[in-house]
Design a protein around this motif. Structure first.
Motif, PDB file in Angstrom:
ATOM      1  N   UNK A 178      -1.969  12.375 -21.289  1.00  0.00           N
ATOM      2  CA  UNK A 178      -1.603  12.647 -19.909  1.00  0.00           C
ATOM      3  C   UNK A 178      -1.620  14.154 -19.673  1.00  0.00           C
ATOM      4  N   UNK A 179      -2.325  14.596 -18.654  1.00  0.00           N
ATOM      5  CA  UNK A 179      -2.473  16.010 -18.363  1.00  0.00           C
ATOM      6  C   UNK A 179      -1.825  16.384 -17.031  1.00  0.00           C
ATOM      7  N   UNK A 180      -1.367  17.593 -16.978  1.00  0.00           N
ATOM      8  CA  UNK A 180      -0.808  18.153 -15.760  1.00  0.00           C
ATOM      9  C   UNK A 180      -1.907  18.372 -14.728  1.00  0.00           C
ATOM     10  N   UNK A 181      -1.617  18.066 -13.460  1.00  0.00           N
ATOM     11  CA  UNK A 181      -2.565  18.297 -12.380  1.00  0.00           C
ATOM     12  C   UNK A 181      -2.021  19.343 -11.406  1.00  0.00           C
ATOM     13  N   UNK A 182      -0.842  19.089 -10.866  1.00  0.00           N
ATOM     14  CA  UNK A 182      -0.273  19.999  -9.885  1.00  0.00           C
ATOM     15  C   UNK A 182       1.223  19.743  -9.770  1.00  0.00           C
ATOM     16  N   UNK A 183       1.948  20.763  -9.326  1.00  0.00           N
ATOM     17  CA  UNK A 183       3.380  20.605  -9.120  1.00  0.00           C
ATOM     18  C   UNK A 183       3.842  21.484  -7.972  1.00  0.00           C
ATOM     19  N   UNK A 184       4.989  21.133  -7.450  1.00  0.00           N
ATOM     20  CA  UNK A 184       5.608  21.928  -6.394  1.00  0.00           C
ATOM     21  C   UNK A 184       7.113  21.894  -6.582  1.00  0.00           C
ATOM     22  N   UNK A 185       7.745  23.018  -6.324  1.00  0.00           N
ATOM     23  CA  UNK A 185       9.192  23.090  -6.471  1.00  0.00           C
ATOM     24  C   UNK A 185       9.871  23.010  -5.108  1.00  0.00           C
ATOM     25  N   UNK A 186      11.166  22.834  -5.141  1.00  0.00           N
ATOM     26  CA  UNK A 186      11.959  22.754  -3.917  1.00  0.00           C
ATOM     27  C   UNK A 186      11.821  24.031  -3.098  1.00  0.00           C
ATOM     28  N   UNK A 187      11.596  25.147  -3.781  1.00  0.00           N
ATOM     29  CA  UNK A 187      11.479  26.425  -3.091  1.00  0.00           C
ATOM     30  C   UNK A 187      10.078  26.674  -2.547  1.00  0.00           C
ATOM     31  N   UNK A 188       9.139  25.784  -2.883  1.00  0.00           N
ATOM     32  CA  UNK A 188       7.796  25.910  -2.341  1.00  0.00           C
ATOM     33  C   UNK A 188       6.764  26.465  -3.293  1.00  0.00           C
ATOM     34  N   UNK A 189       7.200  26.805  -4.498  1.00  0.00           N
ATOM     35  CA  UNK A 189       6.225  27.311  -5.473  1.00  0.00           C
ATOM     36  C   UNK A 189       5.303  26.184  -5.896  1.00  0.00           C
ATOM     37  N   UNK A 190       4.011  26.483  -5.974  1.00  0.00           N
ATOM     38  CA  UNK A 190       3.031  25.488  -6.373  1.00  0.00           C
ATOM     39  C   UNK A 190       2.256  25.958  -7.596  1.00  0.00           C
ATOM     40  N   UNK A 191       1.833  25.015  -8.386  1.00  0.00           N
ATOM     41  CA  UNK A 191       1.047  25.318  -9.577  1.00  0.00           C
ATOM     42  C   UNK A 191      -0.028  24.251  -9.712  1.00  0.00           C
ATOM     43  N   UNK A 192      -1.193  24.675 -10.195  1.00  0.00           N
ATOM     44  CA  UNK A 192      -2.320  23.766 -10.340  1.00  0.00           C
ATOM     45  C   UNK A 192      -2.990  23.951 -11.692  1.00  0.00           C
ATOM     46  N   UNK A 193      -3.533  22.883 -12.211  1.00  0.00           N
ATOM     47  CA  UNK A 193      -4.392  22.991 -13.374  1.00  0.00           C
ATOM     48  C   UNK A 193      -5.673  23.710 -12.963  1.00  0.00           C
ATOM     49  N   UNK A 194      -6.224  24.465 -13.878  1.00  0.00           N
ATOM     50  CA  UNK A 194      -7.442  25.220 -13.562  1.00  0.00           C
ATOM     51  C   UNK A 194      -8.563  24.300 -13.084  1.00  0.00           C
ATOM     52  N   UNK A 195      -8.618  23.113 -13.627  1.00  0.00           N
ATOM     53  CA  UNK A 195      -9.704  22.188 -13.313  1.00  0.00           C
ATOM     54  C   UNK A 195      -9.678  21.672 -11.877  1.00  0.00           C
ATOM     55  N   UNK A 196      -8.539  21.825 -11.196  1.00  0.00           N
ATOM     56  CA  UNK A 196      -8.443  21.299  -9.826  1.00  0.00           C
ATOM     57  C   UNK A 196      -8.176  22.380  -8.790  1.00  0.00           C
ATOM     58  N   UNK A 197      -7.996  23.608  -9.225  1.00  0.00           N
ATOM     59  CA  UNK A 197      -7.736  24.695  -8.282  1.00  0.00           C
ATOM     60  C   UNK A 197      -8.871  24.822  -7.271  1.00  0.00           C
ATOM     61  N   UNK A 198      -8.494  24.969  -6.018  1.00  0.00           N
ATOM     62  CA  UNK A 198      -9.486  25.080  -4.954  1.00  0.00           C
ATOM     63  C   UNK A 198      -9.987  23.756  -4.433  1.00  0.00           C
ATOM     64  N   UNK A 255      14.774   8.554  -3.250  1.00  0.00           N
ATOM     65  CA  UNK A 255      15.866   9.468  -2.946  1.00  0.00           C
ATOM     66  C   UNK A 255      15.341  10.596  -2.073  1.00  0.00           C
ATOM     67  N   UNK A 256      16.254  11.387  -1.561  1.00  0.00           N
ATOM     68  CA  UNK A 256      15.875  12.533  -0.745  1.00  0.00           C
ATOM     69  C   UNK A 256      15.200  13.563  -1.635  1.00  0.00           C
ATOM     70  N   UNK A 257      13.931  13.832  -1.354  1.00  0.00           N
ATOM     71  CA  UNK A 257      13.193  14.715  -2.259  1.00  0.00           C
ATOM     72  C   UNK A 257      13.643  16.160  -2.129  1.00  0.00           C
ATOM     73  N   UNK A 258      14.379  16.475  -1.079  1.00  0.00           N
ATOM     74  CA  UNK A 258      14.931  17.815  -0.969  1.00  0.00           C
ATOM     75  C   UNK A 258      15.929  18.127  -2.078  1.00  0.00           C
ATOM     76  N   UNK A 259      16.430  17.096  -2.716  1.00  0.00           N
ATOM     77  CA  UNK A 259      17.369  17.273  -3.815  1.00  0.00           C
ATOM     78  C   UNK A 259      16.664  17.378  -5.169  1.00  0.00           C
ATOM     79  N   UNK A 260      15.371  17.169  -5.193  1.00  0.00           N
ATOM     80  CA  UNK A 260      14.600  17.186  -6.440  1.00  0.00           C
ATOM     81  C   UNK A 260      14.040  18.581  -6.669  1.00  0.00           C
ATOM     82  N   UNK A 261      14.294  19.134  -7.840  1.00  0.00           N
ATOM     83  CA  UNK A 261      13.885  20.515  -8.114  1.00  0.00           C
ATOM     84  C   UNK A 261      12.377  20.671  -8.152  1.00  0.00           C
ATOM     85  N   UNK A 262      11.718  19.742  -8.802  1.00  0.00           N
ATOM     86  CA  UNK A 262      10.276  19.832  -8.888  1.00  0.00           C
ATOM     87  C   UNK A 262       9.643  18.453  -8.915  1.00  0.00           C
TER      88      UNK A 262
END
Length: 120
Positions: free
Chosen positions: A45-65, A26-33
């Motif tokens: 299962x562990x979180x690695x990274x995410x991004x929102x439609x607005x551009x906010x990004x988040x990373x697990x500490x283990x992969x930052x940088x 589907x069009x990913x512009x319609x997906x919130x995150x």
């Protein structure tokens, strides 16, 4: 219904790089995150990274940088650029998508996963 297909996994030596891709049906512009998770053998299962439609990004500490998440809305692809890989990054990596904001819910969609193996 959303289908997510990951690709780009493989075997790499420590210190190397890989780029994972997640093609959405589907069009990913319609997906919130959208995001990446990983599961190592015998672990949850562990979180690695995410991004929102607005551009906010988040990373697990283990992969930052080291890891960078990005999305190409024109191609409906989510990427995960993984640099300076370590053996502890070895896992099956899953792509996730959620039309709701505020964390991935039980209604999130998941891909089938792609194996990443980092040798020492």
């Amino acid at each position: 219904q959303v289908q997510l297909v990951e690709s780009g996994g493989g075997l790499v030596q420590a210190g190397g790089s890989l780029r994972l891709s997640c093609l959405a049906s589907v069009r990913i512009g319609a997906i919130a995150q959208m995001g990446w998770f990983r599961q190592a053998p015998g672990k949850e299962r562990d979180f690695v990274a995410s991004t929102t439609r607005s551009g906010y990004q988040d990373y697990a500490d283990s992969v930052k940088g080291r890891f960078i998440i990005s999305r190409d809305s024109a191609k409906n692809i989510l990427y995960l650029q993984m640099n300076s890989l370590k053996p502890e990054d070895t896992a099956v990596y899953y792509c996730a998508a959620d039309f709701s904001r505020g964390g991935f819910s039980d209604n999130a969609y998941w891909g089938q996963g792609t194996q990443v193996t980092v040798s020492s």
